[in-house]
Design a protein around this motif. Structure first.
Motif, PDB file in Angstrom:
ATOM      1  N   ALA A 270       0.880  -1.170   0.000  1.00 38.14           N
ATOM      2  CA  ALA A 270       0.000   0.000   0.000  1.00 38.14           C
ATOM      3  C   ALA A 270       0.913   1.214   0.000  1.00 38.14           C
ATOM      4  O   ALA A 270       1.413   1.628   1.048  1.00 38.14           O
ATOM      5  N   ARG A 271       1.149   1.791  -1.177  1.00 36.70           N
ATOM      6  CA  ARG A 271       2.142   2.864  -1.259  1.00 36.70           C
ATOM      7  C   ARG A 271       1.987   3.630  -2.568  1.00 36.70           C
ATOM      8  O   ARG A 271       1.145   3.299  -3.413  1.00 36.70           O
ATOM      9  N   CYS A 272       2.843   4.629  -2.722  1.00 36.67           N
ATOM     10  CA  CYS A 272       2.929   5.396  -3.961  1.00 36.67           C
ATOM     11  C   CYS A 272       3.936   4.728  -4.886  1.00 36.67           C
ATOM     12  O   CYS A 272       5.085   4.487  -4.503  1.00 36.67           O
ATOM     13  N   ASP A 273       3.514   4.421  -6.089  1.00 43.00           N
ATOM     14  CA  ASP A 273       4.387   3.794  -7.080  1.00 43.00           C
ATOM     15  C   ASP A 273       5.176   4.886  -7.804  1.00 43.00           C
ATOM     16  O   ASP A 273       4.590   5.838  -8.324  1.00 43.00           O
ATOM     17  N   PRO A 274       6.504   4.804  -7.863  1.00 44.74           N
ATOM     18  CA  PRO A 274       7.270   5.842  -8.552  1.00 44.74           C
ATOM     19  C   PRO A 274       6.981   5.874 -10.048  1.00 44.74           C
ATOM     20  O   PRO A 274       6.657   4.851 -10.652  1.00 44.74           O
ATOM     21  N   GLY A 304      -3.293 -18.102  -3.437  1.00 48.58           N
ATOM     22  CA  GLY A 304      -2.240 -17.358  -4.131  1.00 48.58           C
ATOM     23  C   GLY A 304      -2.735 -16.328  -5.124  1.00 48.58           C
ATOM     24  O   GLY A 304      -1.960 -15.843  -5.955  1.00 48.58           O
ATOM     25  N   VAL A 305      -4.018 -15.970  -5.067  1.00 53.73           N
ATOM     26  CA  VAL A 305      -4.555 -14.915  -5.941  1.00 53.73           C
ATOM     27  C   VAL A 305      -4.199 -13.552  -5.358  1.00 53.73           C
ATOM     28  O   VAL A 305      -4.333 -13.328  -4.146  1.00 53.73           O
ATOM     29  N   ILE A 306      -3.745 -12.645  -6.215  1.00 51.37           N
ATOM     30  CA  ILE A 306      -3.432 -11.277  -5.808  1.00 51.37           C
ATOM     31  C   ILE A 306      -4.282 -10.324  -6.638  1.00 51.37           C
ATOM     32  O   ILE A 306      -4.391 -10.488  -7.859  1.00 51.37           O
ATOM     33  N   THR A 307      -4.909  -9.357  -5.979  1.00 52.66           N
ATOM     34  CA  THR A 307      -5.605  -8.298  -6.706  1.00 52.66           C
ATOM     35  C   THR A 307      -4.863  -6.977  -6.506  1.00 52.66           C
ATOM     36  O   THR A 307      -4.278  -6.736  -5.448  1.00 52.66           O
ATOM     37  N   ARG A 308      -4.884  -6.135  -7.538  1.00 55.68           N
ATOM     38  CA  ARG A 308      -4.183  -4.841  -7.515  1.00 55.68           C
ATOM     39  C   ARG A 308      -5.171  -3.732  -7.864  1.00 55.68           C
ATOM     40  O   ARG A 308      -5.990  -3.869  -8.779  1.00 55.68           O
ATOM     41  N   TYR A 309      -5.037  -2.602  -7.145  1.00 54.81           N
ATOM     42  CA  TYR A 309      -5.947  -1.460  -7.281  1.00 54.81           C
ATOM     43  C   TYR A 309      -5.085  -0.204  -7.462  1.00 54.81           C
ATOM     44  O   TYR A 309      -4.405   0.223  -6.521  1.00 54.81           O
ATOM     45  N   CYS A 310      -5.137   0.408  -8.632  1.00 54.91           N
ATOM     46  CA  CYS A 310      -4.222   1.514  -8.964  1.00 54.91           C
ATOM     47  C   CYS A 310      -4.950   2.848  -9.137  1.00 54.91           C
ATOM     48  O   CYS A 310      -6.149   2.898  -9.387  1.00 54.91           O
ATOM     49  N   HIS A 311      -4.154   3.916  -9.069  1.00 51.04           N
ATOM     50  CA  HIS A 311      -4.545   5.300  -9.385  1.00 51.04           C
ATOM     51  C   HIS A 311      -5.445   5.940  -8.329  1.00 51.04           C
ATOM     52  O   HIS A 311      -6.291   6.787  -8.636  1.00 51.04           O
ATOM     53  N   MET A 312      -5.270   5.567  -7.062  1.00 53.07           N
ATOM     54  CA  MET A 312      -6.078   6.164  -6.001  1.00 53.07           C
ATOM     55  C   MET A 312      -5.803   7.659  -5.877  1.00 53.07           C
ATOM     56  O   MET A 312      -4.723   8.132  -6.213  1.00 53.07           O
ATOM     57  N   VAL A 313      -6.781   8.384  -5.356  1.00 51.54           N
ATOM     58  CA  VAL A 313      -6.676   9.833  -5.275  1.00 51.54           C
ATOM     59  C   VAL A 313      -5.793  10.283  -4.109  1.00 51.54           C
ATOM     60  O   VAL A 313      -5.243  11.387  -4.126  1.00 51.54           O
ATOM     61  N   ARG A 314      -5.651   9.450  -3.110  1.00 49.29           N
ATOM     62  CA  ARG A 314      -4.811   9.768  -1.941  1.00 49.29           C
ATOM     63  C   ARG A 314      -4.264   8.467  -1.377  1.00 49.29           C
ATOM     64  O   ARG A 314      -4.573   7.385  -1.886  1.00 49.29           O
ATOM     65  N   ALA A 315      -3.483   8.565  -0.315  1.00 53.53           N
ATOM     66  CA  ALA A 315      -2.893   7.380   0.291  1.00 53.53           C
ATOM     67  C   ALA A 315      -3.977   6.362   0.656  1.00 53.53           C
ATOM     68  O   ALA A 315      -5.061   6.739   1.124  1.00 53.53           O
ATOM     69  N   PRO A 316      -3.731   5.072   0.457  1.00 51.58           N
ATOM     70  CA  PRO A 316      -4.732   4.047   0.782  1.00 51.58           C
ATOM     71  C   PRO A 316      -5.096   4.065   2.261  1.00 51.58           C
ATOM     72  O   PRO A 316      -4.351   4.560   3.111  1.00 51.58           O
ATOM     73  N   PHE A 317      -6.259   3.499   2.564  1.00 54.74           N
ATOM     74  CA  PHE A 317      -6.743   3.428   3.938  1.00 54.74           C
ATOM     75  C   PHE A 317      -6.187   2.215   4.683  1.00 54.74           C
ATOM     76  O   PHE A 317      -6.506   2.018   5.859  1.00 54.74           O
ATOM     77  N   VAL A 318      -5.410   1.389   4.008  1.00 55.05           N
ATOM     78  CA  VAL A 318      -4.901   0.152   4.605  1.00 55.05           C
ATOM     79  C   VAL A 318      -3.379   0.187   4.593  1.00 55.05           C
ATOM     80  O   VAL A 318      -2.760   1.026   3.931  1.00 55.05           O
ATOM     81  N   ARG A 319      -2.776  -0.741   5.316  1.00 57.31           N
ATOM     82  CA  ARG A 319      -1.315  -0.797   5.419  1.00 57.31           C
ATOM     83  C   ARG A 319      -0.833  -2.223   5.177  1.00 57.31           C
ATOM     84  O   ARG A 319      -1.595  -3.184   5.384  1.00 57.31           O
ATOM     85  N   PRO A 320       0.419  -2.406   4.777  1.00 54.53           N
ATOM     86  CA  PRO A 320       0.938  -3.758   4.560  1.00 54.53           C
ATOM     87  C   PRO A 320       0.807  -4.620   5.806  1.00 54.53           C
ATOM     88  O   PRO A 320       1.037  -4.169   6.928  1.00 54.53           O
ATOM     89  N   GLY A 321       0.411  -5.867   5.595  1.00 57.47           N
ATOM     90  CA  GLY A 321       0.218  -6.805   6.688  1.00 57.47           C
ATOM     91  C   GLY A 321      -1.177  -6.804   7.266  1.00 57.47           C
ATOM     92  O   GLY A 321      -1.541  -7.716   8.011  1.00 57.47           O
TER      93      GLY A 321
END
Length: 377
Positions: A270-274, A304-321
């Motif tokens: 959950a972060r900003c992608d450079p 082992g399924v991973i979902t990805r959510y891109c282009h959010m307007v601000r920092a996500p509401f969740v954190r790693p872990g």
């Protein structure tokens, strides 16, 4: 397995029950738009495996002897045991989400085989499909080796759990089983989903909380545990001719709309992608060619399924872990990163591979879980 009403010491499991092959990644392969689909990974080209696209759990899960469908890694006796579990759940008016949980549990405990006493290889006096222990109050040895009785006992304890339908499958199963390996059940959720879909006319695509199966609406969580990340039309598609490196789909919706976790899981990123210049400038609108996902989240789900959510307007509401539940709001739609306007870029990856090589088309993947992207059934 432990006593139903006690908290015994952790159990020691001596029977590894991993599923051979890649059943965990078995997808329902579409063979027609609004027509039918076939479980090509779980069976051959037998036309009896074809289901109507709008089937959501109305069929009879117990066909006559000798008429069980062919499913890779599972024989007729194992599938008949699964069918009994489904039939008992239906008789007890347990919603289809419970059928998925029960079958995933039985896969872990016995690989859907009605196990006898195994001598030195036995886990205490555990018996049957769910490895229930007569000495701990689950019934007599004869009773717990009756698949219908064992399934009924499992459901009786499942439905007493507060909010069981909204728990991650592994948490619900563990509260019944009290295993020394509480995370073991999660890996069997995709296989259990496929089995329920095959034996009960797509019931895993029905509403997870409905006693009488019906196809889930766009905003609801299906019995397979999935829901839509946003209710929006599909724009740019997966790896199209003009965008062969586009590893997801763009869901067109306005800035600030809620983004929901598509299924329960654990946040990986959950972060900003450079961007292409290595800069992390996600708090401003992006543009085509800028590069990067902007503010984004990756979530690891069962199998082992991973979902990805891109282009959010601000920092996500969740954190790693962090553990999230299906439907939980994880962020807001925006246009950060490589984006020409507000939308959610949504990806699905298999086998725990976050790289491009793990990406699959989200459209059939989500449709086969009862939550078609774009909002159409």
């Amino acid at each position: 397995m432990s006593a139903p009403d006690a908290s015994p010491p952790p159990r020691r499991r001596l029977l590894p029950l991993a599923i051979a092959g890649t059943v965990l990644c078995a997808l329902l392969c579409c063979v027609g738009g609004a027509g039918a689909f076939m479980l090509t990974t779980l069976g051959g080209d037998d036309p009896t495996l074809t289901l109507a696209a709008d089937a959501c759990g109305q069929g009879d899960p117990l066909p006559p002897d000798g008429a069980m469908p062919r499913m890779e890694d599972y024989g007729p006796s194992q599938l008949r045991n699964a069918a009994v579990i489904i039939a008992v759940g239906r008789q007890m008016q347990v919603p289809p989400r419970g059928w998925v949980i029960a079958i995933a549990t039985a896969i872990q405990e016995s690989r859907l085989s009605n196990l006898p006493y195994l001598g030195a290889g036995n886990d205490h006096d555990s018996l049957g499909l769910f490895q229930q222990r007569p000495s701990q109050g689950w019934g007599t040895p004869e009773q717990v080796r009756d698949p219908a009785y064992a399934a009924r006992k499992f459901y009786e304890h499942l439905v007493l759990i507060d909010g069981w339908q909204h728990l991650a499958l592994t948490d619900a199963a563990q509260r019944v089983q009290r295993s020394a390996f509480p995370d073991a059940y999660a890996k069997h959720e995709p296989a259990a989903t496929a089995i329920v879909n095959r034996l009960a006319d797509g019931a895993a695509r029905s509403l997870g909380t409905a006693v009488t199966p019906r196809c889930a609406a766009a905003d609801e969580i299906t019995a397979s545990g999935w829901t839509l990340p946003v209710h929006a039309k599909v724009g740019s598609g997966f790896r199209t001719a003009d965008r062969p490196a586009h590893n997801g789909v763009d869901l067109i919706i306005g800035r600030g709309a809620d983004i929901h976790a598509a299924a329960s899981g654990r946040v990986l990123v959950a972060r900003c992608d450079p961007d292409h210049r290595g800069q992390r400038s996600c708090d401003v609108d992006g543009y085509p060619g800028k590069g990067g996902c902007g503010w984004f989240v990756d979530i690891l789900h069962a199998g082992g399924v991973i979902t990805r959510y891109c282009h959010m307007v601000r920092a996500p509401f969740v954190r790693p872990g962090q553990q999230v539940q299906a439907g939980e709001v994880i962020g807001k739609v925006g246009t950060s990163g490589n984006s020409s306007g507000p939308h959610l870029h949504f990806e699905v990856h298999l086998n725990g591979v976050r790289a491009n090589s793990g990406a699959v088309n989200p459209v059939p993947f989500m449709r086969d879980r009862g939550v078609p992207l774009g909002g159409s059934a």
